[in-house]
Design an enzyme around this catalytic site. Structure first.
Site, PDB file in Angstrom:
ATOM      1  N   TYR A  17       0.850  -1.203   0.000  1.00 37.46           N
ATOM      2  CA  TYR A  17       0.000   0.000   0.000  1.00 37.46           C
ATOM      3  C   TYR A  17       0.879   1.244   0.000  1.00 37.46           C
ATOM      4  CZ  TYR A  17      -2.939   3.783   1.631  1.00 37.46           C
ATOM      5  OH  TYR A  17      -3.576   4.976   1.718  1.00 37.46           O
ATOM      6  N   GLU A  69      -3.583   7.436  -3.798  1.00 34.45           N
ATOM      7  CA  GLU A  69      -3.523   6.144  -3.134  1.00 34.45           C
ATOM      8  C   GLU A  69      -3.248   5.066  -4.173  1.00 34.45           C
ATOM      9  OE1 GLU A  69      -6.002   4.830   0.686  1.00 34.45           O
ATOM     10  OE2 GLU A  69      -7.141   4.657  -1.166  1.00 34.45           O
TER      11      GLU A  69
END
Ligand code: GDP
Ligand code: MN
Length: 385
Positions: free
Chosen positions: A108, A196
């Site tokens: 991530y 993101e």
């Protein structure tokens, strides 16, 4: 402002963030042509402004051109339900057809503004594919953070520190460091409020690639990014919210049944709180602004009433710059032109209150007047039930 994944990847590519090759498709034959171009082994990805598409059935692997076309056929037009769309889901109108990646690891990566320190923060976690909110709740130490000095970007030593902490090795190490600094550059240059990459993948052949991409931009900066503003997809926005923006109103649709018209964001927040204290649920947040005009009040009222969930309306105004008589004129104008079938509760205070009350009384319309906020909330919740 939000954009689609394929648009975010187009932008990231310009800043040298590696992404898979891919093409947007609006129809099955476009998807088939794209799959052919990419050699048949592709991923078919629903493009909606919400995450969690994979679990909702909006991301499918295909092993050949015809399978890709069949997956495209199945996904296009389907209502895709994810934890972020609400129970009704979102109709899929665009697909991203992308080459498949040989994934070795999913990581991530995110860049967000930390308002407390007024600087962007670069975040990374080894738990790629998981929602960062979940990681933050269950295992907050697993989130690596580096503060970005505005104007200087993510420094190479910071990127190396993250790559090292993530245990990235070999050729992928330099690739990941390059991609992370590029990602921070893209965030800053586009006035993004959020970037993101979940997952950011390390491939078996040592590449580091943004497999998913989400970008949100600061609306206040859109005036200097005409090219980005064009990426807006009105199909993905709440139509009432779009309309509210056009009238200079700050409106957010919520899930309850008490419509709220309030001036000032602080009072609007307090109003939503007190409605919940009284046992109800607000149907919206609406800040008509400190200096709303009669027209803005009228439009705000109309927008709220066009939401079928609204069973009662609370008008909670503190007349400062917006004078209570101006508000009253707006409310009466709206009430006479719209066919109001729900009860209205008013709590008014402030400048020109007497004239405001007079206008409402003379209108002959049926309003419930409350003396204070608590009473107003209790009355409106009871009427909505
Ligand atoms: P999201 O569910 O909306 O976040 O959509 P993502 O783009 O993150 O895709 C969801 C998942 O699909 C990813 O976490 C991957 O596991 C998988 N996926 C996406 N692209 C590929 C690919 O090229 N190859 C493989 N094997 N899996 C992929
Ligand atoms: Mn994802």
């Amino acid at each position: 402002m939000k954009i689609h994944e394929y648009q975010a990847k187009d932008i990231l590519r310009r800043y040298n963030v590696p992404t898979p090759r891919g093409t947007v498709a609006f129809a099955v034959d476009e998807a088939r042509a794209a799959a052919e171009e990419l050699g048949g082994k592709v991923v078919v990805k629903a493009q909606i402004h919400a995450g969690g598409r994979g679990k909702g059935g909006g991301v499918k692997l295909a092993h050949g051109v015809e399978e890709a076309a069949a997956k495209a056929q199945a996904i296009l037009g389907m209502p895709l339900v994810t934890p972020q769309t609400g129970p009704a889901g979102k109709i899929v109108k665009r697909l991203l057809i992308e080459e498949q990646m040989p994934i070795a690891r999913e990581i991530y990566l995110g860049v967000v503004l930390d308002r407390a320190i007024a600087k962007p923060v670069f975040m990374a976690s080894a738990e790629g594919g998981m929602e960062i909110e979940e990681v933050a709740a269950e295992n907050p130490d697993a989130i690596l953070k580096e503060t970005i000095e505005p104007g200087r970007g993510l420094r190479p030593y910071q990127a190396r520190r993250i790559a090292y902490a993530l245990g990235i090795e070999g050729d992928a190490f330099d690739a990941a460091v390059q991609a992370m600094t590029a990602l921070a550059n893209a965030y800053e240059a586009t006035d993004a409020s959020l970037v993101e990459i979940n997952p950011f993948v390390i491939t078996h052949d040592g590449h580091a690639v943004a497999l998913d991409a989400k970008m949100d931009f600061d609306d206040n900066a859109m005036f200097r990014h005409a090219d980005l503003a064009e990426l807006r997809d009105l199909d993905e926005e709440e139509p009432l919210e779009t309309e509210a923006i056009d009238h200079g109103l700050n409106y957010i649709k919520l899930d309850g049944n008490v419509g709220c018209i309030v001036n000032g964001a602080g009072l609007a927040m307090a109003t939503m709180d007190i409605i919940q204290y009284a046992g109800g649920m607000p149907a919206n947040f609406l800040d008509v602004g400190g200096g709303a005009s009669k027209d803005q009040i009228r439009n705000g009222f109309r927008i709220i009433l066009s939401d079928p969930n609204v069973k009662a309306v609370l008008i909670n105004i503190f007349g400062g710059i917006l004078k209570v008589d101006v508000l009253a004129e707006g409310v009466v104008a709206a009430a006479t032109e719209l066919n109001i079938e729900v009860p209205i509760v008013l709590r008014l205070e402030g400048t020109n209150i007497e004239r405001g009350r007079q206008i409402l009384n003379d209108s002959g319309l049926d309003f419930t007047v409350a003396g204070d906020m608590k009473e107003a909330a209790e009355k409106v919740v009871a009427l909505a039930a």
